[in-house]
Design an enzyme around this catalytic site. Sequence first.
Site, PDB file in Angstrom:
ATOM      1  N   GLY C  36       0.785  -1.230   0.000  1.00 32.45           N
ATOM      2  CA  GLY C  36       0.000   0.000   0.000  1.00 32.45           C
ATOM      3  C   GLY C  36       0.811   1.270   0.000  1.00 32.45           C
ATOM      4  O   GLY C  36       0.257   2.356  -0.135  1.00 32.45           O
ATOM      5  N   CYS C 245     -28.288  -9.150 -15.412  1.00 27.38           N
ATOM      6  CA  CYS C 245     -27.709  -8.815 -16.710  1.00 27.38           C
ATOM      7  C   CYS C 245     -28.675  -9.242 -17.816  1.00 27.38           C
ATOM      8  O   CYS C 245     -29.176 -10.371 -17.827  1.00 27.38           O
ATOM      9  CB  CYS C 245     -26.377  -9.548 -16.878  1.00 27.38           C
ATOM     10  SG  CYS C 245     -25.726  -9.460 -18.563  1.00 27.38           S
ATOM     11  N   CYS C 248     -26.763 -12.376 -19.869  1.00 24.09           N
ATOM     12  CA  CYS C 248     -26.470 -13.694 -19.312  1.00 24.09           C
ATOM     13  C   CYS C 248     -27.306 -14.013 -18.086  1.00 24.09           C
ATOM     14  O   CYS C 248     -27.293 -15.130 -17.585  1.00 24.09           O
ATOM     15  CB  CYS C 248     -24.988 -13.805 -18.949  1.00 24.09           C
ATOM     16  SG  CYS C 248     -24.548 -12.824 -17.494  1.00 24.09           S
ATOM     17  N   CYS C 270     -23.484  -7.018 -18.065  1.00 22.08           N
ATOM     18  CA  CYS C 270     -22.216  -7.187 -17.352  1.00 22.08           C
ATOM     19  C   CYS C 270     -21.151  -6.299 -17.954  1.00 22.08           C
ATOM     20  O   CYS C 270     -21.011  -6.213 -19.163  1.00 22.08           O
ATOM     21  CB  CYS C 270     -21.708  -8.629 -17.514  1.00 22.08           C
ATOM     22  SG  CYS C 270     -22.649  -9.827 -16.601  1.00 22.08           S
ATOM     23  N   CYS C 276     -19.338 -12.433 -18.818  1.00 22.98           N
ATOM     24  CA  CYS C 276     -20.686 -12.507 -19.395  1.00 22.98           C
ATOM     25  C   CYS C 276     -20.755 -13.652 -20.414  1.00 22.98           C
ATOM     26  O   CYS C 276     -21.708 -14.429 -20.426  1.00 22.98           O
ATOM     27  CB  CYS C 276     -21.034 -11.175 -20.065  1.00 22.98           C
ATOM     28  SG  CYS C 276     -22.792 -10.943 -20.353  1.00 22.98           S
TER      29      CYS C 276
END
Lengths: 277, 244, 292
Positions: C36, C245, C248, C270, C276
């Site tokens: 980080g 979605c 899908c 998606c 997807c």
Amino acid sequence: MSVMEVENSSGLAEINRAHREPQPLLKVSQLTKLYQPGKGCQAINFELWPGEVLGIVGESGSGKSTLLRVLSGREEPDNGYVQYQISPNNSVSLYGLSESERRRLLRTEWGVVHQHPMDGLRPRVSAGGNIGERLMAVGSRHYGDIREQAADWLSQVEIPVDRIDDMPITFSGGMQQRLQIARNLVTHPKLVFMDEPTGGLDVSVQARLLDLIRNLVTELGLSVVIVTHDLAVARLLAHRLVVMKESRIVETGLTDQVLDDPQHPYTQLLVSSVLQG
Amino acid sequence: MMNTMNNKVMLRVENISKTFVLHNQGGASLSVLDDSSFQVESGECVVLLGQSGSGKSTLLKALYANYLVDGGQILVRQNLDSRHWIDLVTATPKSILEVRKHTIGWVSQFLRVIPRISALDVVSQPLVELGENKTIAREKAKILLRRLNVPEALWHLAPATFSGGEQQRVNIARGFIVESPILLLDEPTASLDEKNCQVVIELISEAKQRGAAIVGIFHDESVRQRVADKIYDMSKSTLFVVEH
Amino acid sequence: MMYESGQASGYNYGYLDEQTKRMIRRSLLKAIAIPGYQVPFGGREMPMPYGWGTGGIQITAAIIGQPDVLKVIDQGADDTTNAVSIRQFFEKVAAVTTTEKTSDASLIQTRHRIPEKPLKEGQILIYQVPIPEPLRFIEPRETETRKMHELEEYGVMHVKLYEDIARYGHISTSYAYPVKVNGRYIMDPSPIPKFDNPKMNQMPALQLFGAGREKRIYAIPPYTDVKSLDFDDHPFEVQRWGEPCAICGSTESFLDEVVTDDQGGRMFVCSDTDYCREQQALPKSEESMSCL
């Protein structure tokens, strides 16, 4: 006397005495910070006790602001030390601490009230956020609590609570200054440094602010070091005065004594120059 | 040599002198006090007597440590039961603040007005500073203000707009609210009418009865006669007992 | 689908010279050692301007090798202009095999999304970062923000969240949502939707972040704690949609809103194209079959 020094000297009796006798909150010894000969502060000595307000007076250029900066840990001195009593049995040298510890001290046990309130506030953060910041900085993680404390402090400094979400730039000068004070006091500091807190405010606004400061000092048992060129402010707020001229302290004593029976020529000149209302 | 045999003495002034040096007026010096000595016992009132310019006000202010002195001692006993004395001349500012808080009450000649503080709060403040509950302190303040004939309508106002006499009565109430072992009074009756003069005289008498040691300046001869047990004559630097 | 290509002549492998790659790898090692923490690096001139992924590209260039399989996505899609350009760039300068299938890739360079499909040990996710400094919004001075990170003075981050709640009633930050890494440094995860934040926590893959204009690199080693900042009484929450979605049927992925006509018609699909596609190829459930 620091605990370290006591242990190096005579013995158990000394240590016991040092522990039992109340210690000054702040002890300043031979403090010096000069930019040029006579510009800054030098050979400054004094003590500050809990619950005491110490006024530093003198004309502009006398070095009072420099002294305040050094005292409040924001500028390293050339010489001398500032000893802070962090707990009944322990004192620390301010510039012997790491920078992290010093900054932490300034965020928790100490406060600094700047002459221009916007120097001490975040302009694009709401009043509530400004007050809550110090709480969040020491780990507060409950939004509701933080907001409640912020609201509580707003009312203590006589700012309408419905302004909690307003930006400081929408506040009047006096309100900004009171917000700055609230922001500093939220972590219950023991010691607050103020640099001309009433400078630039109207007379009636000044009176309100001074009244607030006086009450907070009494109610919270605060110690305050206040720099001002205004002797009326000094008389109203300070228990003791230190008079500075060209980087040195020329006189010190109880406020009423220094202002009513000044000894040093410069103090006499200062006092006699005050316009009588 | 301190007289420890007389355990009623509360205040002992020994050989104090004061010269004002006015640096900004060519260093002119004004000798105002010269080797003054006297003592004040519990339950008595010593009045400082002298012409204007004789230094009586300076002397009184020195007893409050408002003015410094050049030499000598100002010994203050903490209270009647104590063996502990403090010399105001050499004491630290911190000690002096403590002495003012607990031992010495002070009524100045003029009320120093603080903006936005109500008369009630001005009077009750010394008690609050000693830790007294605010409500109780305010009740005591009301009793005193009522006694001094300050109208109730004024109690919640700041004294800035009061008349001279009203301000002085607020000042007196403030000085008497704490039962100080020592009381210093600088012209307390100067702007008062006969009725209120009488109240002040009663307050002084009551203070004496509870054992206070009082030093005061009174311009009014008749008032002096009614309150003084001893007179300190500034011109002769001697203490006289008053015959009643 | 896999693409084969030939190494372009006149360029070192991976475009960057070997010394530059070494410098970047040193920075990467330091970044991995301090999860980080923003490590400054000597960013080079790249054949695309700042703002087009130069940070991510330099990291990829420094670590890519012949055996790698590279996937590049932009907002989850493999087929946007930027994703295609970057993929072709590496095909040219690294002669590397590329793919659109998340599970087949060893290196995935991404702009503003984390793939839906959970990543595995051995994979490396490389993020493109515009502004690496999470404190920049409130503190413009670099000297001061460095000090704040050094001294762990992060109170202001919660001030920002406080302001959100005060203004909108909830934390309104919906992307680039700040996180605390390994309990120490606060990091900007790049403008990924906050929906993706939980994926960073204890991820088996290595996560590398590159900011080209700002010249900073940071990293999250595998299996590191990554916690999104919040308040006790306003806990971190991900976005949810009211519908699945449209292609899908997934209810688990991050959906993009697509405007379909001028009458306000829209549908949600998606954002992760590979995911997807994969969902569509799955055998239909028993339930839907029985409707026939």
